[in-house]
Design an enzyme around this catalytic site. Structure first.
Site, mmCIF file in Angstrom:
data_model
loop_
_atom_site.group_PDB
_atom_site.id
_atom_site.type_symbol
_atom_site.label_atom_id
_atom_site.label_comp_id
_atom_site.label_asym_id
_atom_site.label_seq_id
_atom_site.Cartn_x
_atom_site.Cartn_y
_atom_site.Cartn_z
ATOM 1 N N TYR A 178 0.857 -1.188 0.000
ATOM 2 C CA TYR A 178 0.000 0.000 0.000
ATOM 3 C C TYR A 178 0.889 1.233 0.000
ATOM 4 N N GLN A 180 1.155 4.847 -0.184
ATOM 5 C CA GLN A 180 0.486 6.143 -0.075
ATOM 6 C C GLN A 180 1.465 7.226 0.384
ATOM 7 N N ARG A 353 8.768 -12.731 41.495
ATOM 8 C CA ARG A 353 9.844 -11.894 42.012
ATOM 9 C C ARG A 353 9.571 -11.498 43.465
ATOM 10 N N ARG A 376 0.113 0.326 39.662
ATOM 11 C CA ARG A 376 0.674 0.577 38.326
ATOM 12 C C ARG A 376 0.227 -0.502 37.342
ATOM 13 N N GLY A 444 15.195 -4.666 36.550
ATOM 14 C CA GLY A 444 16.333 -4.792 35.635
ATOM 15 C C GLY A 444 16.116 -5.861 34.581
ATOM 16 N N GLU A 467 -0.856 4.443 10.073
ATOM 17 C CA GLU A 467 -2.313 4.531 9.906
ATOM 18 C C GLU A 467 -2.871 5.808 10.516
HETATM 19 C C1 LIG Z 1 -6.896 -9.796 10.153
HETATM 20 C C2 LIG Z 1 -6.417 -8.743 9.224
HETATM 21 C C3 LIG Z 1 -5.878 -7.601 9.962
HETATM 22 C C4 LIG Z 1 -5.225 -6.666 9.041
HETATM 23 C C5 LIG Z 1 -4.392 -5.745 9.797
HETATM 24 C C6 LIG Z 1 -3.255 -5.345 8.983
HETATM 25 C C7 LIG Z 1 -2.448 -4.425 9.788
HETATM 26 C C8 LIG Z 1 -1.201 -4.176 9.104
HETATM 27 C C9 LIG Z 1 -0.461 -3.213 9.924
HETATM 28 C C10 LIG Z 1 0.803 -2.993 9.288
HETATM 29 C C11 LIG Z 1 1.505 -1.851 9.848
HETATM 30 C C12 LIG Z 1 1.573 -0.693 9.278
HETATM 31 C C13 LIG Z 1 0.905 -0.324 8.017
HETATM 32 C C14 LIG Z 1 0.799 1.123 7.906
HETATM 33 C C15 LIG Z 1 0.196 1.642 6.870
HETATM 34 C C16 LIG Z 1 0.024 3.086 6.742
HETATM 35 O O1 LIG Z 1 0.435 3.860 7.569
HETATM 36 S S1 LIG Z 1 -0.823 3.606 5.367
HETATM 37 C C17 LIG Z 1 -0.831 5.340 5.439
HETATM 38 C C18 LIG Z 1 -1.758 5.856 6.495
HETATM 39 N N1 LIG Z 1 -1.895 7.284 6.370
HETATM 40 C C19 LIG Z 1 -2.695 7.969 7.108
HETATM 41 O O2 LIG Z 1 -3.363 7.456 7.978
HETATM 42 C C20 LIG Z 1 -2.826 9.421 6.774
HETATM 43 C C21 LIG Z 1 -3.624 10.199 7.777
HETATM 44 N N2 LIG Z 1 -4.344 11.298 7.150
HETATM 45 C C22 LIG Z 1 -5.661 11.222 6.808
HETATM 46 O O3 LIG Z 1 -6.318 10.210 7.006
HETATM 47 C C23 LIG Z 1 -6.266 12.457 6.193
HETATM 48 O O4 LIG Z 1 -5.349 13.189 5.520
HETATM 49 C C24 LIG Z 1 -6.943 13.328 7.264
HETATM 50 C C25 LIG Z 1 -8.136 12.569 7.822
HETATM 51 C C26 LIG Z 1 -6.015 13.696 8.403
HETATM 52 C C27 LIG Z 1 -7.415 14.645 6.649
HETATM 53 O O5 LIG Z 1 -8.248 14.383 5.554
HETATM 54 P P1 LIG Z 1 -8.530 15.470 4.401
HETATM 55 O O6 LIG Z 1 -9.400 14.870 3.384
HETATM 56 O O7 LIG Z 1 -7.280 16.043 3.962
HETATM 57 O O8 LIG Z 1 -9.220 16.691 5.043
HETATM 58 P P2 LIG Z 1 -10.286 17.038 6.115
HETATM 59 O O9 LIG Z 1 -10.755 18.365 5.732
HETATM 60 O O10 LIG Z 1 -9.700 16.892 7.464
HETATM 61 O O11 LIG Z 1 -11.476 16.000 5.939
HETATM 62 C C28 LIG Z 1 -12.535 16.232 4.998
HETATM 63 C C29 LIG Z 1 -13.768 15.512 5.449
HETATM 64 O O12 LIG Z 1 -13.528 14.108 5.361
HETATM 65 C C30 LIG Z 1 -13.820 13.486 6.604
HETATM 66 N N3 LIG Z 1 -12.924 12.337 6.702
HETATM 67 C C31 LIG Z 1 -11.599 12.350 6.805
HETATM 68 N N4 LIG Z 1 -11.138 11.100 6.842
HETATM 69 C C32 LIG Z 1 -12.194 10.278 6.741
HETATM 70 C C33 LIG Z 1 -12.357 8.880 6.721
HETATM 71 N N5 LIG Z 1 -11.313 8.072 6.832
HETATM 72 N N6 LIG Z 1 -13.594 8.392 6.602
HETATM 73 C C34 LIG Z 1 -14.665 9.191 6.516
HETATM 74 N N7 LIG Z 1 -14.582 10.543 6.525
HETATM 75 C C35 LIG Z 1 -13.364 11.067 6.644
HETATM 76 C C36 LIG Z 1 -13.582 14.566 7.625
HETATM 77 O O13 LIG Z 1 -14.275 14.285 8.808
HETATM 78 C C37 LIG Z 1 -14.112 15.767 6.909
HETATM 79 O O14 LIG Z 1 -15.527 15.740 7.009
HETATM 80 P P3 LIG Z 1 -16.372 17.093 6.959
HETATM 81 O O15 LIG Z 1 -17.785 16.637 7.164
HETATM 82 O O16 LIG Z 1 -16.122 17.708 5.645
HETATM 83 O O17 LIG Z 1 -15.890 17.943 8.084
HETATM 84 C C1 LIG Z 2 6.498 1.471 10.796
HETATM 85 C C2 LIG Z 2 5.729 2.278 9.800
HETATM 86 C C3 LIG Z 2 5.059 1.632 8.787
HETATM 87 C C4 LIG Z 2 4.388 2.360 7.806
HETATM 88 N N1 LIG Z 2 3.782 1.725 6.779
HETATM 89 C C5 LIG Z 2 3.205 2.429 5.764
HETATM 90 C C6 LIG Z 2 2.628 1.782 4.642
HETATM 91 O O1 LIG Z 2 2.603 0.553 4.550
HETATM 92 N N2 LIG Z 2 2.116 2.549 3.650
HETATM 93 C C7 LIG Z 2 2.112 3.896 3.714
HETATM 94 O O2 LIG Z 2 1.626 4.537 2.787
HETATM 95 N N3 LIG Z 2 2.617 4.551 4.793
HETATM 96 C C8 LIG Z 2 3.162 3.850 5.816
HETATM 97 N N4 LIG Z 2 3.688 4.515 6.905
HETATM 98 C C9 LIG Z 2 3.643 5.960 6.967
HETATM 99 C C10 LIG Z 2 2.677 6.502 8.018
HETATM 100 O O3 LIG Z 2 1.356 6.316 7.629
HETATM 101 C C11 LIG Z 2 2.957 7.956 8.290
HETATM 102 O O4 LIG Z 2 4.259 8.053 8.842
HETATM 103 C C12 LIG Z 2 1.938 8.545 9.227
HETATM 104 O O5 LIG Z 2 0.693 8.678 8.587
HETATM 105 C C13 LIG Z 2 2.369 9.883 9.828
HETATM 106 O O6 LIG Z 2 2.634 10.785 8.845
HETATM 107 P P1 LIG Z 2 4.006 11.617 8.774
HETATM 108 O O7 LIG Z 2 5.113 10.653 8.833
HETATM 109 O O8 LIG Z 2 3.854 12.492 7.605
HETATM 110 O O9 LIG Z 2 4.039 12.460 10.088
HETATM 111 P P2 LIG Z 2 3.937 14.088 10.204
HETATM 112 O O10 LIG Z 2 2.586 14.458 9.789
HETATM 113 O O11 LIG Z 2 5.069 14.699 9.501
HETATM 114 O O12 LIG Z 2 4.088 14.209 11.748
HETATM 115 C C14 LIG Z 2 5.156 14.920 12.394
HETATM 116 C C15 LIG Z 2 4.586 15.646 13.629
HETATM 117 O O13 LIG Z 2 3.717 16.668 13.188
HETATM 118 C C16 LIG Z 2 2.492 16.614 13.889
HETATM 119 N N5 LIG Z 2 1.414 17.069 12.995
HETATM 120 C C17 LIG Z 2 1.243 16.807 11.678
HETATM 121 N N6 LIG Z 2 0.133 17.403 11.221
HETATM 122 C C18 LIG Z 2 -0.411 18.071 12.243
HETATM 123 C C19 LIG Z 2 -1.577 18.877 12.403
HETATM 124 N N7 LIG Z 2 -2.419 19.104 11.397
HETATM 125 N N8 LIG Z 2 -1.833 19.402 13.617
HETATM 126 C C20 LIG Z 2 -1.021 19.154 14.657
HETATM 127 N N9 LIG Z 2 0.102 18.407 14.571
HETATM 128 C C21 LIG Z 2 0.395 17.864 13.385
HETATM 129 C C22 LIG Z 2 2.338 15.150 14.266
HETATM 130 O O14 LIG Z 2 1.500 15.011 15.412
HETATM 131 C C23 LIG Z 2 3.772 14.752 14.555
HETATM 132 O O15 LIG Z 2 4.052 15.096 15.890
HETATM 133 C C24 LIG Z 2 4.357 3.781 7.890
HETATM 134 C C25 LIG Z 2 5.003 4.428 8.944
HETATM 135 C C26 LIG Z 2 5.695 3.692 9.891
HETATM 136 C C27 LIG Z 2 6.386 4.403 11.001
#
Ligand SMILES: CCCCCCCCCC/C=C\C/C=C/C(=O)SCCNC(=O)CCNC(=O)[C@H](O)C(C)(C)COP(=O)(O)OP(=O)(O)OC[C@H]1O[C@@H](n2cnc3c(N)ncnc32)[C@H](O)[C@@H]1OP(=O)(O)O
Ligand SMILES: Cc1cc2nc3c(=O)[nH]c(=O)nc-3n(C[C@H](O)[C@H](O)[C@H](O)COP(=O)(O)OP(=O)(O)OC[C@H]3O[C@@H](n4cnc5c(N)ncnc54)[C@H](O)[C@@H]3O)c2cc1C
Length: 710
Positions: A178, A180, A353, A376, A444, A467
C-alpha cells in the site's frame, strides 16, 4: 537458589585466565554449571511456581478464556493455531534479536513461505490462516499484502477489477503493498505529489514522481518483496488535477524480481530496536514516467473514460480512505493483544519476584503484593480487557457501516471515522506507554531482550504513528465533536456514540450523587460523570473558539487545539467505559467470570477518573471529596483483583512461544531460564572476547608497565 555467589565468582576468575574457546569447548566448570542449569530446568519442568497463585483465583479460568476470545469456538481455533506454530522449529523466534538485518529479513521470508505452505497443506480456513500468521508474530510483507493491498482492491476496485486481481493476490502469484505516504507528506494525504496523468493517445496513465519529496517512503513490503502496489497519486486528465486516487502498479518483474523500467526502489533503512520492526522492508519508490493501462486505476468510486473524461460516482469522496478505516479498526483489536502480552509477562513475573519484607531470613515479599506495583499494573490489566471489548464492538460497528455503505446509506460514515480514528489513537498510545511501564515493573530483568518487552515495545510503538499520527487523528475527532456541539442549538439530535450530547441541558448542570466509596461501584454514577466531563470539555472548547470572535473558526480551532485533543480523549474514554459497562451487563456464563469483569470495569473507569481528576474537577462534574472516594474505592478494587491476577492473565491463553519471554513463562520458573538464556548470546561463544588481543591486553599491559615504572 541460583543467585548464590560462589559459583559465579569461580566462573569469573577462570574466564579471565582462559584462552579463547568456542562454546562447544567450554571449560569443565562452565559445562558443569550449565548442565546443572539444564538438569534443573528438566527437573523443575513439571513444577508450577505459580500454582499457589492459580489456586487463589475465585473464578473459572476456562470460562474467562471464552469471554476473552469471544466464543468457545474462538478459544479452540486460537489454541490449535498457537500450538501449531509453537511446535514448528521454523517458527522459532528466540534468536531474533541476535540476527543481522539481512538474516532477519531472510528469516521473515522463510517464515512467510513456510506459513503459506502449512496453510495450503492443512487447508486452513481464512480465520485459521489469520491466526496462524498472528502467532508467527514477525512483521513482514504478508501483513501489508493481506492487510492493505487486498482490502484496497476489494474496497476501491470495480467487480471486474476484483475479478482480475484478487485471485492473483489470493494465490500469491503477485505480492502487493500500500504505497500512499511520501517523503514530504504522510498525514496530509491531499498534499501527496505523485502524479497519474491520463494519456488519451495510448489509453494509459503515466505515473511520475516529479520531486524528491514525492518519492513514496515507508510502505511496508515495498522495499524488497512486493511485485505490485496500490499507489496513491494525483489524477490529472484533460489538464485538470482531480486529487488523490488509487492505481494498481506493477513494480517488479514476475520472472526475476528486478524493478521494471522507470521504477527505482529499495529499503529505507534500519529502524528502532533490535529485531523488532526491522523484519519489515519498508521501502522507497520513485517513478519516471511509468505507463500503466487505464483500467488499473481503481474505479469503483470514480472513473476516467476512454476519452479522458473524469466521472465521479455519487458517493462521498472520503470512501477513498476506506482501507485506512478498515486497518484502524483492526489496530484497536491488536492493541489489546499487545497490551495483554505485556501485562501477562509483568503479572506473572511480579508474582515470582520477591524483594524485601523479611528481617530474619524468612521469605521475602512478592513484588505483586506491593500496593504501588498493584496501582501501576492492575489498571493496565483492566485496560487490556477494556480494549478487547471495545475492539469487538468497533469490529461490529465497522461491519454494520460497511453493509450500510453497500446499500448506499452513508449516514454512519462520520461515526465510523470518528470511532476508528479516536479509538486507534487512544488505544495505541496507552498500549505503547503500558509496554514500557511493564518493562519497568519487571525491574532490571525487564530490560533484557529475553524478557520479550524491549522487542514488543519496539515493534508496537510505531502504531502511534502509522495509519495516521495519533494527534492528527484525535484532531479529526475533535472537529466532529465541535460540529456536533454547534448543531445542538439547531435541535439536531446527535446519534451513535455522540447521542449523549443530546442530554446537554442535564449534563451541563448535573451534580454527582456519590457520597461513599461504594457509590462509585454504581455504573450509572460512572457513566454520568464520564458523559458530563466529555460534554463539558467539548462545550468549553466550542465556546472558547466562538469567543475568539475576531478570528476565523479555523484559526480558533488551531489556537485551541491542545484543549481539543483533551476533549477528544475524554470522548473516546467515555466510549471505552460505556462499551465495557455494556459488556458486563450482558449474560456472561462461568463461575465468578462476570464478577471479575465487573471489578476490572470499575478499575478501568475509576483509574481514568483518578488519572484525569483535573478534568473532572475543573468541569465541576465531581467534587474533590468525590474524587478522593473514587481513589479509596480503587484501592479496594486492587485488593479484590490481587488473588485473581495470575488467573486473569492465564485467561489470555498465550503459549510461551507467543509470549516470547523468560519472565512471563507459564510455569514461573524464571531464574534458570534467565540463566540459560544468557549463555546463548553470541558474545558468550568465546570465553575470551574477540578484540582482547588487539585492545584489552595491550591496554592492561601498558598500564602494568606504567605502574611498574613508578
Ligand atoms: C486480520 C487482518 C488484519 C489486518 C491488519 C493489517 C495491519 C497491518 C499493519 C501494518 C503496519 C503498518 C501499516 C501502515 C500503513 C500506513 O500507515 S498507510 C498510510 C496511512 N496514512 C494515514 O493514515 C494518513 C492520515 N491522514 C488522513 O487520514 C487524512 O489526511 C486526514 C483525515 C487527516 C485529513 O483528511 P482530508 O481529506 O485532507 O481533510 P479534512 O478536511 O480533514 O477532511 C474532509 C472531510 O472528510 C472526513 N474524513 C476524513 N477522513 C475520513 C475517513 N477516513 N472516513 C470518513 N470521513 C473522513 C472529515 O471528517 C471531513 O468531514 P467534513 O464533514 O467535511 O468535516
Ligand atoms: C512502521 C511504519 C510503517 C508504515 N507503513 C506504511 C505503509 O505501509 N504505507 C504507507 O503509505 N505509509 C506507511 N507509513 C507511513 C505513516 O502512515 C505515516 O508516517 C503517518 O501517517 C504519519 O505521517 P508523517 O510521517 O507524515 O508524520 P507528520 O505528519 O510529519 O508528523 C510529524 C509531527 O507533526 C504533527 N502534525 C502533523 N500534522 C499536524 C496537524 N495538522 N496538527 C497538529 N500536529 C500535526 C504530528 O502530530 C507529529 O508530531 C508507515 C510508517 C511507519 C512508522
Amino acid at each position: 537458589m541460583w543467585r548464590g555467589g560462589s559459583n559465579t565468582r569461580t566462573c569469573k576468575r577462570r574466564f579471565f585466565s582462559s584462552p579463547t574457546r568456542s562454546r562447544h569447548h567450554r571449560p569443565p566448570y562452565i559445562c558443569r554449571l550449565h548442565s546443572r542449569g539444564s538438569q534443573h530446568l528438566k527437573a523443575m519442568a513439571e513444577v508450577d511456581h505459580l500454582a499457589a497463585e492459580r489456586a487463589t483465583a475465585r473464578f473459572d479460568v476456562e470460562e474467562m478464556k471464552v469471554a476473552w476470545a469471544g466464543s468457545r469456538h474462538a478459544v479452540h481455533v486460537a489454541d490449535r493455531m498457537a500450538r501449531l506454530v509453537a511446535s514448528d522449529p521454523v517458527f522459532r523466534k528466540d534468536n531474533r534479536t541476535m540476527l543481522s538485518r539481512k538474516e532477519l529479513f531472510k528469516d521473515t521470508l522463510r517464515k512467510a513461505a513456510h506459513a503459506w505452505k502449512r496453510i495450503v497443506e492443512l487447508r486452513l480456513t481464512e480465520e485459521e490462516a489469520d491466526l496462524l500468521r498472528q502467532y508467527v508474530d514477525q512483521p513482514g510483507y504478508v501483513d501489508l499484502h493481506w492487510g492493505m493491498f487486498v482490502p484496497a482492491i476489494k474496497g476501491q476496485g470495480t467487480e471486474e477489477q476484483q475479478h482480475k486481481w484478487l485471485p492473483l493476490a489470493y494465490k500469491f502469484q503477485i505480492i502487493g503493498c500500500y504505497a500512499q505516504t511520501e517523503l514530504g507528506h504522510g498525514s496530509n494525504v491531499q498534499g501527496l505529489e505523485t502524479t497519474a496523468t491520463f494519456d488519451p493517445k495510448t489509453d494509459e496513465f503515466v505515473i511520475h514522481s516529479p520531486t524528491l519529496t514525492s518519492s513514496k517512503w515507508w510502505p511496508g513490503g515495498l522495499g524488497k518483496a512486493s511485485t505490485h502496489a496500490v499507489v496513491y497519486a494525483r489524477l490529472i486528465t484533460e489538464g485538470k488535477d482531480y486529487g488523490i486516487h488509487g492505481f494498481i502498479v506493477q513494480l517488479r518483474s514476475l520472472e526475476d524480481h528486478s524493478p521494471l523500467p522507470g521504477v527505482t526502489l529499495g529499503d529505507i533503512g534500519g529502524k528502532f530496536g533490535s529485531g523488532a520492526y526491522n523484519s519489515m522492508d519498508n521501502g522507497v519508490l520513485r517513478f519516471d514516467h511509468v505507463r500503466i493501462p487505464r483500467d488499473q486505476m481503481l474505479m469503483r468510486l470514480s472513473q476516467v473514460t476512454r476519452e479522458g473524461k473524469y466521472v465521479h460516482s455519487n458517493v462521498p469522496k472520503q470512501l477513498l480512505y476506506g482501507t485506512m478505516v478498515y486497518v484502524r479498526q483492526s489496530i484497536v483489536a491488536d492493541a489489546s493483544k499487545a497490551l495483554s502480552r505485556a501485562v501477562c509477562i509483568a503479572v506473572r513475573y511480579s508474582a515470582v519476584r520477591k524483594q524485601f519484607g523479611s528481617q530474619d531470613g524468612g521469605p521475602e515479599t512478592q513484588v505483586l503484593n506491593y500496593k504501588t506495583q498493584q496501582s501501576r499494573l492492575f489498571p493496565l490489566l483492566a485496560s487490556a480487557y477494556a480494549f478487547r471489548f471495545v475492539g469487538d464492538w468497533l469490529n461490529w460497528l465497522y461491519t454494520d457501516v460497511t453493509q450500510k455503505l453497500e446499500a448506499k446509506d452513508f449516514s454512519t460514515l462520520q461515526e465510523a471515522h470518528a470511532c476508528t480514528a479516536g479509538l486507534k489513537a487512544v488505544t495505541t498510545s496507552v498500549t505503547a506507554d503500558a509496554i514500557e511501564e511493564c518493562r519497568k515493573l519487571c525491574g532490571g530483568h525487564g530490560y533484557l531482550n529475553s524478557s520479550g518487552l524491549p522487542e514488543l515495545f519496539a515493534v508496537y510503538v510505531p502504531a502511534c504513528t502509522y495509519e495516521g499520527d495519533n494527534v492528527v487523528l484525535l484532531l479529526q475527532v475533535a472537529r466532529i465533536l465541535m460540529k456536533t456541539v454547534s448543531q445542538l442549538a439547531s435541535g439536531k439530535q446527535p446519534v451513535g456514540t455522540m447521542a449523549y450530547m443530546g442530554k446537554v441541558q442535564y449534563l451541563m448542570q448535573c451534580k454527582s450523587a456519590v457520597s461513599s466509596a461504594e457509590d462509585w461501584l454504581n455504573p450509572d454514577a460512572i457513566q454520568e460523570a464520564f458523559e458530563a466531563r466529555a460534554l463539558r470539555m467539548a462545550v468549553n472548547c466550542a465556546q472558547n473558539i466562538s469567543q475568539a470572535a475576531s478570528q476565523e473558526e479555523a484559526a480558533g480551532f488551531y489556537e485551541r487545539s491542545p484543549d481539543l485533543l483533551e476533549a477528544a480523549v475524554a470522548h473516546i474514554q467515555l466510549i471505552i467505559v460505556t462499551k465495557f459497562i455494556e459488556k458486563v451487563h450482558q449474560e456472561i456464563p462461568g463461575h465468578g467470570v462476570k464478577e471479575q469483569l465487573q471489578a476490572l470495569c470499575n478499575v478501568y473507569a475509576l483509574y481514568i477518573l483518578h488519572k484525569h481528576l483535573g478534568d473532572f474537577l475543573a468541569t465541576g462534574c465531581i467534587t474533590p471529596r468525590q474524587g478522593a472516594l473514587a481513589n479509596e474505592q480503587l484501592g479496594k478494587l486492587y485488593a479484590q483483583v490481587r488473588p485473581n491476577a495470575v488467573a486473569l492473565v492465564d485467561a489470555f491463553n498465550y503459549t510461551d512461544h507467543y509470549l516470547g519471554s523468560v519472565l512471563g513463562r507459564y510455569d514461573g520458573d524464571v531464574y534458570p531460564a534467565l540463566y540459560e538464556e544468557a549463555w546463548k548470546d553470541p558474545l558468550n561463544e568465546t570465553v575470551v572476547p574477540e578484540g582482547y588481543h588487539e585492545y584489552l591486553r595491550p591496554l592492561i599491559k601498558q598500564q602494568q608497565l606504567k605502574l611498574s615504572r613508578l
